[in-house]
Write a protein that holds these residues in place. Structure first.
Motif, PDB file in Angstrom:
ATOM      1  N   CYS A  70       0.843  -1.197   0.000  1.00  0.00           N
ATOM      2  CA  CYS A  70       0.000   0.000   0.000  1.00  0.00           C
ATOM      3  C   CYS A  70       0.881   1.252   0.000  1.00  0.00           C
ATOM      4  N   TYR A  72       1.478   4.056   1.489  1.00  0.00           N
ATOM      5  CA  TYR A  72       1.073   4.603   2.782  1.00  0.00           C
ATOM      6  C   TYR A  72       2.318   5.017   3.555  1.00  0.00           C
ATOM      7  N   GLN A  79      -4.119  10.943   6.069  1.00  0.00           N
ATOM      8  CA  GLN A  79      -4.254   9.909   5.059  1.00  0.00           C
ATOM      9  C   GLN A  79      -5.396   8.967   5.447  1.00  0.00           C
ATOM     10  N   GLU A  80      -5.885   8.222   4.456  1.00  0.00           N
ATOM     11  CA  GLU A  80      -6.784   7.125   4.779  1.00  0.00           C
ATOM     12  C   GLU A  80      -6.001   6.053   5.539  1.00  0.00           C
ATOM     13  N   THR A  81      -6.656   5.342   6.419  1.00  0.00           N
ATOM     14  CA  THR A  81      -5.964   4.290   7.152  1.00  0.00           C
ATOM     15  C   THR A  81      -5.493   3.206   6.188  1.00  0.00           C
ATOM     16  N   CYS A  82      -4.404   2.566   6.529  1.00  0.00           N
ATOM     17  CA  CYS A  82      -3.866   1.520   5.661  1.00  0.00           C
ATOM     18  C   CYS A  82      -4.843   0.353   5.552  1.00  0.00           C
ATOM     19  N   LEU A  85      -7.331   1.293   2.885  1.00  0.00           N
ATOM     20  CA  LEU A  85      -6.716   1.172   1.566  1.00  0.00           C
ATOM     21  C   LEU A  85      -6.621  -0.287   1.141  1.00  0.00           C
ATOM     22  N   CYS A  93      -0.674  -4.049   3.708  1.00  0.00           N
ATOM     23  CA  CYS A  93      -0.207  -3.123   4.729  1.00  0.00           C
ATOM     24  C   CYS A  93       1.072  -3.668   5.370  1.00  0.00           C
ATOM     25  N   LYS A 151      -5.742  10.042  12.325  1.00  0.00           N
ATOM     26  CA  LYS A 151      -5.134  10.501  11.083  1.00  0.00           C
ATOM     27  C   LYS A 151      -4.062  11.568  11.293  1.00  0.00           C
TER      28      LYS A 151
END
Length: 242
Positions: A70, A72, A79-82, A85, A93, A151
């Motif tokens: 990912c 990340y 960011q969006e959480t891993c 994603l 992840c 976040k």
């Protein structure tokens, strides 16, 4: 007597001939039309034992390519959480543990001093599922905390005294992370602003001195030229009078 015995002999001979021909024909009928040699019989038997199986018609199995890591960054906020994603695009992840395991300690990157006693804390997320973060500021007579959403990777602290300890803890449903050395640091004021101001003052003073010298030289040259012009005018007038 001879005449009577001759027909009898001929009859017996005919009967024997018929029996002989019947026996011969029976023996010929029981024999095979042709005889296989030993080598040919072995080859025939070997050929009959061979069983041919059709080739396997099962299709070739293509393995799915391994999913990518990912995109990340553990140190970038908002960011969006891993985990989200991974569910959306099927990426991997970096060894993320679940909600049922206490999170590992975050990594505190640095403390950035702002105006006055304000301090910005920068940290990186752990490889764990995190619900929120807790920032600790404590010393001998100080013990306070602030809560920050998952976040975020920075937090602004007000009225931070010199020598206090700042720690970042990760929290999920299983508990809090440990206070480890990588997640804590001691606040020491940075004097880079005063040093820069001193350097700028020295440079400004030097530039001002140079400017004053240049102005003084220009003024002196102007006065010298003015005096020379005045003398020339005075001499010319004297010559005209004579």
């Amino acid at each position: 007597m001879l005449m009577c015995g001759r027909p009898l002999i001929l009859l017996l001979l005919n009967i024997n001939l018929l029996n002989l021909s019947f026996v011969t024909s029976s023996q010929n009928a029981s024999r095979p039309l042709f005889h296989l040699s030993g080598d040919f019989e072995d080859y025939y038997n070997e050929f009959e034992d061979i069983t041919t199986e059709p080739p396997s018609s099962s299709p070739t199995q293509f393995e799915d390519p391994e999913p990518n890591q990912c995109f990340y960054d553990m140190c970038v906020e908002q960011q969006e959480t891993c985990l989200k994603l991974s569910l959306e695009i099927g990426c991997l992840c970096p060894g993320l543990s679940g909600h049922h395991i206490r999170p590992s300690a975050p990594r505190l990157l640095k403390l950035s001093q702002e105006d006055g006693k304000k301090v910005v804390v920068h940290w990186c997320a752990p490889t764990s599922v995190v619900s929120y973060y807790v920032i600790w500021v404590y010393a001998k007579d100080i013990n306070r905390t602030i809560q920050v959403e998952e976040k975020k990777r920075t937090a602004l602290l007000e009225d931070v005294e010199t020598g206090v300890h700042v720690c970042v803890q990760a929290v999920n449903s299983a508990g809090l992370s440990e206070h480890e050395s990588q997640s804590c640091t001691k606040f020491e004021p940075q004097h880079s602003h005063s040093g820069l101001a001193l350097k700028l003052g020295i440079i400004g003073g030097g530039v001002g001195l140079i400017v004053l010298l240049v102005l003084a030289i220009l003024l002196w040259r102007h006065k010298t030229r003015h005096k020379s012009t005045a003398r020339t005018e005075t001499g010319r007038r004297a010559d005209e009078v004579l």
